[in-house]
Enzyme design. Structure first.
Site, mmCIF file in Angstrom:
data_model
loop_
_atom_site.group_PDB
_atom_site.id
_atom_site.type_symbol
_atom_site.label_atom_id
_atom_site.label_comp_id
_atom_site.label_asym_id
_atom_site.label_seq_id
_atom_site.Cartn_x
_atom_site.Cartn_y
_atom_site.Cartn_z
ATOM 1 N N LYS A 22 -22.289 58.075 22.464
ATOM 2 C CA LYS A 22 -22.548 59.439 22.948
ATOM 3 C C LYS A 22 -24.150 59.763 23.084
ATOM 4 O O LYS A 22 -24.644 60.252 23.993
ATOM 5 C CB LYS A 22 -22.055 60.547 21.766
ATOM 6 C CG LYS A 22 -21.948 61.831 22.135
ATOM 7 C CD LYS A 22 -21.612 62.670 20.931
ATOM 8 C CE LYS A 22 -20.277 62.366 20.745
ATOM 9 N NZ LYS A 22 -19.589 62.870 19.403
ATOM 10 N N ARG A 92 -23.882 65.568 15.258
ATOM 11 C CA ARG A 92 -22.458 64.795 15.740
ATOM 12 C C ARG A 92 -22.609 63.550 15.404
ATOM 13 O O ARG A 92 -23.696 62.857 15.822
ATOM 14 C CB ARG A 92 -22.196 65.219 17.027
ATOM 15 C CG ARG A 92 -22.177 66.814 17.330
ATOM 16 C CD ARG A 92 -21.793 66.875 18.775
ATOM 17 N NE ARG A 92 -20.549 67.136 19.129
ATOM 18 C CZ ARG A 92 -19.835 67.455 20.217
ATOM 19 N NH1 ARG A 92 -20.397 67.164 21.192
ATOM 20 N NH2 ARG A 92 -18.479 67.509 20.224
ATOM 21 N N GLY A 101 -11.879 62.046 16.657
ATOM 22 C CA GLY A 101 -11.350 62.784 15.305
ATOM 23 C C GLY A 101 -11.654 62.195 14.134
ATOM 24 O O GLY A 101 -11.401 62.540 13.079
ATOM 25 N N MET A 103 -14.884 60.936 12.902
ATOM 26 C CA MET A 103 -16.021 61.481 12.311
ATOM 27 C C MET A 103 -16.255 62.798 12.764
ATOM 28 O O MET A 103 -15.385 63.621 13.006
ATOM 29 C CB MET A 103 -17.283 60.764 13.160
ATOM 30 C CG MET A 103 -16.744 59.303 13.218
ATOM 31 S SD MET A 103 -16.815 58.405 11.880
ATOM 32 C CE MET A 103 -18.759 58.127 11.682
ATOM 33 N N ARG A 336 -17.923 60.718 28.466
ATOM 34 C CA ARG A 336 -17.762 59.210 28.028
ATOM 35 C C ARG A 336 -16.632 58.784 29.034
ATOM 36 O O ARG A 336 -15.895 59.519 29.543
ATOM 37 C CB ARG A 336 -17.365 59.253 26.722
ATOM 38 C CG ARG A 336 -16.156 60.088 26.110
ATOM 39 C CD ARG A 336 -15.672 60.026 24.621
ATOM 40 N NE ARG A 336 -14.938 61.114 24.518
ATOM 41 C CZ ARG A 336 -14.545 61.555 23.227
ATOM 42 N NH1 ARG A 336 -15.329 60.995 22.404
ATOM 43 N NH2 ARG A 336 -13.670 62.237 23.165
ATOM 44 N N HIS A 454 -6.139 67.408 18.543
ATOM 45 C CA HIS A 454 -6.258 66.060 18.072
ATOM 46 C C HIS A 454 -4.777 65.422 18.235
ATOM 47 O O HIS A 454 -4.774 64.008 18.223
ATOM 48 C CB HIS A 454 -6.342 66.401 16.573
ATOM 49 C CG HIS A 454 -6.305 65.149 15.661
ATOM 50 N ND1 HIS A 454 -5.265 64.944 14.706
ATOM 51 C CD2 HIS A 454 -7.387 64.156 15.455
ATOM 52 C CE1 HIS A 454 -5.775 63.693 14.366
ATOM 53 N NE2 HIS A 454 -7.006 63.450 14.504
ATOM 54 N N GLU A 744 -0.241 23.837 10.364
ATOM 55 C CA GLU A 744 0.094 25.043 9.415
ATOM 56 C C GLU A 744 -0.529 24.830 8.236
ATOM 57 O O GLU A 744 -0.394 25.717 7.035
ATOM 58 C CB GLU A 744 1.768 25.335 9.400
ATOM 59 C CG GLU A 744 2.428 25.000 10.498
ATOM 60 C CD GLU A 744 3.908 25.589 10.281
ATOM 61 O OE1 GLU A 744 4.121 26.887 10.426
ATOM 62 O OE2 GLU A 744 4.685 24.672 10.233
ATOM 63 N N SER A 763 0.931 22.888 17.722
ATOM 64 C CA SER A 763 1.011 24.155 17.909
ATOM 65 C C SER A 763 0.779 24.491 16.730
ATOM 66 O O SER A 763 0.913 24.457 15.577
ATOM 67 C CB SER A 763 2.487 24.398 18.205
ATOM 68 O OG SER A 763 2.602 25.900 18.376
ATOM 69 N N GLY A 765 0.555 26.846 13.705
ATOM 70 C CA GLY A 765 1.282 27.872 13.065
ATOM 71 C C GLY A 765 0.472 28.840 12.346
ATOM 72 O O GLY A 765 0.341 28.574 10.984
ATOM 73 N N THR A 766 -0.345 29.858 12.815
ATOM 74 C CA THR A 766 -1.296 30.581 11.971
ATOM 75 C C THR A 766 -0.827 31.487 11.028
ATOM 76 O O THR A 766 -1.488 31.906 10.186
ATOM 77 C CB THR A 766 -2.148 31.122 13.347
ATOM 78 O OG1 THR A 766 -1.274 31.797 14.093
ATOM 79 C CG2 THR A 766 -3.122 30.243 13.727
ATOM 80 N N ASN A 767 0.618 31.589 11.136
ATOM 81 C CA ASN A 767 1.342 32.583 10.003
ATOM 82 C C ASN A 767 0.950 31.711 8.711
ATOM 83 O O ASN A 767 0.455 32.128 7.525
ATOM 84 C CB ASN A 767 2.659 32.945 10.185
ATOM 85 C CG ASN A 767 2.750 33.627 11.570
ATOM 86 O OD1 ASN A 767 1.766 34.235 11.975
ATOM 87 N ND2 ASN A 767 4.072 33.482 11.898
ATOM 88 N N ASP A 768 1.574 30.374 8.730
ATOM 89 C CA ASP A 768 1.478 29.784 7.446
ATOM 90 C C ASP A 768 0.030 29.229 7.321
ATOM 91 O O ASP A 768 -0.500 29.217 6.205
ATOM 92 C CB ASP A 768 2.352 28.446 7.579
ATOM 93 C CG ASP A 768 3.808 28.822 7.108
ATOM 94 O OD1 ASP A 768 3.889 29.362 6.167
ATOM 95 O OD2 ASP A 768 4.596 28.533 7.971
ATOM 96 N N CYS A 830 1.518 29.549 17.947
ATOM 97 C CA CYS A 830 2.923 30.103 17.952
ATOM 98 C C CYS A 830 2.765 31.275 16.946
ATOM 99 O O CYS A 830 3.882 31.812 16.702
ATOM 100 C CB CYS A 830 3.833 29.352 18.037
ATOM 101 S SG CYS A 830 3.762 28.015 16.607
ATOM 102 N N TYR A 850 -2.364 26.943 25.653
ATOM 103 C CA TYR A 850 -1.396 28.332 25.864
ATOM 104 C C TYR A 850 -1.424 29.201 24.617
ATOM 105 O O TYR A 850 -1.601 28.562 23.196
ATOM 106 C CB TYR A 850 -0.065 27.976 26.132
ATOM 107 C CG TYR A 850 0.763 27.096 25.244
ATOM 108 C CD1 TYR A 850 1.450 27.648 24.137
ATOM 109 C CD2 TYR A 850 0.850 25.709 25.077
ATOM 110 C CE1 TYR A 850 2.096 26.995 23.310
ATOM 111 C CE2 TYR A 850 1.712 24.927 24.300
ATOM 112 C CZ TYR A 850 2.212 25.602 23.094
ATOM 113 O OH TYR A 850 2.930 25.030 22.171
HETATM 114 C C1 PEP Z 1 3.724 29.931 11.797
HETATM 115 O O1 PEP Z 1 3.647 29.620 10.477
HETATM 116 O O2 PEP Z 1 2.722 30.378 12.165
HETATM 117 C C2 PEP Z 1 5.026 30.042 12.557
HETATM 118 C C3 PEP Z 1 4.886 30.246 13.827
HETATM 119 O O3 PEP Z 1 6.154 29.522 11.710
HETATM 120 P P1 PEP Z 1 6.815 30.535 10.884
HETATM 121 O O4 PEP Z 1 6.390 31.959 11.112
HETATM 122 O O5 PEP Z 1 8.231 30.430 11.229
HETATM 123 O O6 PEP Z 1 6.482 30.062 9.479
HETATM 124 MG MG MG Z 2 5.204 28.425 9.547
#
Ligand code: PEP
Ligand code: MG
Length: 873
Positions: A22, A92, A101, A103, A336, A454, A744, A763, A765-768, A830, A850
């Site tokens: 702003k 402001r 909305g 601030m 803006r 809003h 992982e 690959s 496995g970023t969850n684990d 993944c 990828y």
């Molecule tokens: C992970 O761990 O990122 C993964 C893709 O495997 P899952 O979620 O099945 O454990």
């Molecule tokens: Mg996993």
């Protein structure tokens, strides 16, 4: 001495980081010679300093604020707190990224018991002066002192009732004096002190309140939703007031240079005659369309259009502008780049390219990748819709179709959403406190408010269907029901909303998938020309895979094979396998599973038509499959010729204290190699058959999960290779296949150079990997993460947005170490992060080949991958 305060004329558009969006735009408009009420900006660095100084504004910053104020007084020929001609200002917030909305705004600051007399004299309009003062007391008390607005509303309502009037505008100057007296008494009762009569004190309190509001829970939530770092801080803009509420030749409004819902290249906006600032967005009175201004005040309209066009051409983007007309004189209060729906974003980007105003690259940079989600959202089933009769119609504030159960508070909406219900939030009008409930809702319905209210603005930003301003509704929020067209709708009843037409229906109308416009294909084609990252999908069924291909997936990056085992005809077989006591018995049970598994893989290969398919071998802890219901246990016992007791004992023995770190992943194949053998056979036979039957060249990618050690991978890999070679020999077919692993476990990242000796691809496995790096259970972290956000220990959910600082280091290290061993090692991601734009940017930077994400996020990843190329150039 650091410079903490900038006059508008000292700034420029490219000083956004310091002056906020702003502030930078007000400076730019000042430089363009546009009619802007003058003022100054207290920088974002001053906000950071406020927090670093123990939530205090230092004397140095105070001094600079007062110096700037002096300049403003001279510019305006008015004095702060003056009894003849007082200067009034608005205060402001304005962060780098706009946070609508979130601030707080204060108008008419500078009014005191003394100054209001001067203001009345100067304007010759005592009614107007007292009205401004009572608004200020109310706003200051609410925003700065956190006294509930409702308490003031109640006082106002009582006085209106006493005077026998319906509208605020019917109150006389004397009535308003009475309101002021009551308001000040209320203030004293709440705060124990008098309402501040020193304008400089008001100003410092207001600036402090803006800084403080940077860290209110709503702002923290909004930042988390929109990837805005907490250390950016907000600037504060102090601007001389102009008045849209000085009578019928004054007014105030909001306008967009193009339609923010559809993108249509036509001015779009609303205004109110004789109104101030927030009246338009607050939606208390229903505003007039901007076209009406052409009739009411033709010269003002022409000037307005001239400046609106100038601003759009200057910024080369659709502008969202606030303006005020003070006695026929037009002022712009801000401009803006306007928030817009995803369809509008695509339309505007394509139009601006066609108009020769921006390049394709600019167009790609402009579109918020996450917003593409909205395009893929459902509409109503046409047949069901034809059969349904709307009970009401209001403003089509945010497109999309939604059906769900009605709830009247944000908390109820949120809680019932968490229980798995589809919910519709119904409110008199929404306010920023409702943000989480709005986010949980499938759709939002409000009784009050225009297209720029809003509810409308926020819903469009979130891609949530919204119908606003339905005055036909009689609502009792406390008793939790509303009436429309003679019918009563109670909490928990179903309604359906069409955010594209504004229609409201009673009942649960089925919704269908979205249809995608030609603009979408154009933008996606441009994105594909630019990006270097490939985009795959996580899919376990041919239907999901087909959907993902439609959205542009270039392969399957993760097929979780265990998902195939949960269907009714398969689960008894896998249970039999798990409970088998001997290898022979286990093999016999697995042999029964092969035809299912093979058919699944064939289905996937056929849909993918030769695109790469990564099949991840069995991963979850086995106890997830064991029966818990008595009748399932009995059936299994009968099938296996065991007693119910025996089955129960075996099931109990599978219990683990820490299943996520237990007998799962490749550990299953280490203990039961026959599982890997069965899966390899199914993968290979399916590939050979699809190649023979359909002619697609299938190169299966077999992925071994949860590896932490090279020898572990080699052990499983040897089993896979032996079986695959056996299948090839049996079939007399030579077929290529690849074996890789998931990264992982932190140990795998640390030893990636060794693991790469045995892997053709990694690959992530970023969850684990996130779970193991943080030591946060991915299933339970939600229970405590909220406290981490409010205490600002963490800013975002590490399971949604990759923690680049920590987990990211592991990813980068593993990528580098892996490639040092094997230069052509293929790298992908993944985990759920694969469809998150900021993570995609990171993956591009560290050189992955990828990303793989759920089907609906494939377009987001394609666009984000192109944006990553452009922003890292
Ligand atoms: C992970 O761990 O990122 C993964 C893709 O495997 P899952 O979620 O099945 O454990
Ligand atoms: Mg996993």
């Amino acid at each position: 001495m650091a410079k903490w305060v900038y006059l508008f004329k000292e700034g420029k558009a490219d000083m956004k980081n310091l002056l906020g969006g702003k502030g930078a735009n007000l400076a730019e408009m000042t430089n363009l010679g546009l009619p802007i009420p003058q003022g100054f900006t207290v920088t974002t660095e001053a906000c950071t300093d406020y927090y670093n100084s123990g939530k205090k504004i230092t004397d140095e910053i105070r001094g600079q604020i007062f110096d700037a104020l002096k300049v403003l007084e001279e510019q305006q020929g008015k004095k702060f707190g003056d009894t003849e001609n007082p200067l009034l200002v608005s205060v402001r917030s304005g962060a780098r990224a706009s946070m609508p909305g979130m601030m707080d705004t204060i108008l008419n600051l500078g009014l005191t018991d003394a100054a209001v007399e001067g203001f009345a004299k100067k304007t010759g309009n005592p009614r107007f002066a007292y009205d401004s003062y009572r608004r200020f007391i109310q706003m200051f008390s609410d925003v700065v002192m956190e006294i509930s607005k409702a308490k003031f509303e109640r006082v106002l309502d009582e006085i209106k009732e006493k005077k026998g009037v319906h509208f605020d505008t019917e109150l006389t100057a004397d009535d308003l004096k009475e309101v002021i007296t009551e308001f000040k008494a209320l203030y004293k009762q709440e705060k124990g002190t008098d309402f501040p009569q020193e304008p400089t004190e008001q100003l410092i309190e207001a600036v402090t309140a803006v800084f403080r509001s940077w860290d209110n829970p709503r702002a923290i939530y909004y930042r988390r939703m929109n990837d805005i770092p907490g250390d950016w801080g907000t600037a504060v803009n102090v601007q001389a007031m102009v008045f849209g509420n000085m009578g019928d030749t004054s007014g105030t409004g909001v306008a967009f240079t193009r339609n923010p819902s559809t993108g249509e290249a036509k001015i779009y906006g609303e205004y109110l005659i004789n109104a101030q600032g927030e009246d338009v967005v607050a939606g208390i009175r229903t505003p007039l369309p901007i076209s009406k201004l052409e009739e009411d005040m033709p010269e003002v309209y022409q000037e307005f259009m001239r400046i609106a066009n100038l601003l759009e051409n200057h910024y080369k983007d659709m502008q969202d502008m606030e303006f005020t007309i003070e006695d026929k004189k037009l002022y712009f209060l801000q401009t803006r780049n306007g928030k817009r729906t995803a369809p509008a974003a695509l339309q505007i980007a394509c139009d601006l390219v066609d108009e020769g105003k921006i390049t394709k690259e600019d167009a790609i940079k402009r579109i918020e990748a996450k917003s593409l989600d909205q395009l893929l959202h459902p509409g109503f089933d046409i047949k069901a819709l034809e059969a349904a009769k709307p009970v009401g119609k209001a403003l089509p504030a945010s497109p999309g179709a939604a059906a769900g159960k009605v709830y009247f508070t944000a908390d109820d909406a949120k809680n019932n959403h968490e229980k798995g219900e589809r919910v519709i939030l119904v409110r008199l009008e929404t306010s920023p406190e409702d943000i989480e409930g709005m986010h949980a809702a499938e759709g939002i319905l409000t009784v009050r408010g225009g297209m720029t209210s809003h509810a409308a603005v926020v819903a469009r930003g979130m891609g949530t269907a919204c119908v606003s301003g339905c005055g036909e509704i009689n609502i009792d929020e406390e008793a939790k029901y509303f009436m429309i067209a003679g019918q009563t709708v109670k909490e928990g009843d179903y309604i359906s909303l069409d955010g594209s037409t504004g229609n409201i229906y009673i009942g649960d109308i089925p919704t269908v998938e979205a249809a995608i416009s030609g603009n979408f294909d154009r933008i996606m084609t441009w994105a594909d020309e630019i990006r270097t990252l490939k985009v795959r999908t996580n899919a376990d069924t041919p239907a999901d895979a087909a959907n993902a291909v439609k959205f542009g997936a270039e392969g399957i990056g993760l097929c979780r094979t265990e998902h195939m085992f949960f269907e009714a005809d398969r689960i008894p077989k896998i249970r039999k396998m798990i409970l088998s006591k001997t290898v022979e018995a286990r093999e016999a049970a697995l042999n029964e599973l092969i035809p299912f598994q093979k058919a699944d893989f064939k289905g996937l290969y056929e849909v993918m038509e030769g695109r790469p398919v990564t099949i991840r071998f069995l991963d979850p802890p086995l106890h997830e499959f064991v029966p818990t219901e008595e009748e399932d246990i009995a059936a299994l016992a009968k099938d296996m010729g065991l007693s119910v007791e025996e089955v129960k004992v075996t099931c109990d023995s599978l219990h683990e204290f820490n299943p996520m770190m237990g007998h799962r992943g490749c550990r299953l194949a280490v203990t039961y190699p026959e599982i890997a053998r069965m899966q390899t056979r199914a993968v290979m036979e399916a590939a050979i058959e699809v190649k023979q039957e359909k002619g697609f060249d299938i190169v299966p990618e077999i992925m071994i999960p949860l590896v932490g050690e090279k020898r572990e991978l080699k052990y499983v890999k040897d089993i896979v290779v032996e079986t695959a070679e056996k299948v090839k020999a049996e079939k007399g077919v030579d077929i290529e296949y690849h074996i890789g692993t998931m990264i992982e476990i932190p140990r795998a990242a640390l030893l990636a150079n060794e693991i790469a000796e045995e892997a053709e691809f990694f690959s992530f496995g970023t969850n684990d990997l996130t779970q193991m790096t943080f030591g946060f259970s991915r299933d339970d972290a939600g229970k405590f993460l909220d406290s981490y956000y409010t205490t600002k220990i963490y800013e975002s959910d590490p399971f949604a947005r990759l923690d680049v600082d920590g987990v990211g280091q592991l990813v980068q290290m593993a990528a580098e170490k892996g490639r040092a061993t094997k230069a052509n090692l293929k790298l992908g991601i993944c985990g759920e992060h694969g469809g998150d734009p900021s993570t995609v940017d990171f993956c591009h930077r560290v050189g992955l080949n990828y990303v793989s994400c759920s089907p609906f996020r494939v377009p987001i990843a394609r666009l984000a991958a192109a944006q990553a190329v452009l922003s890292n150039k």
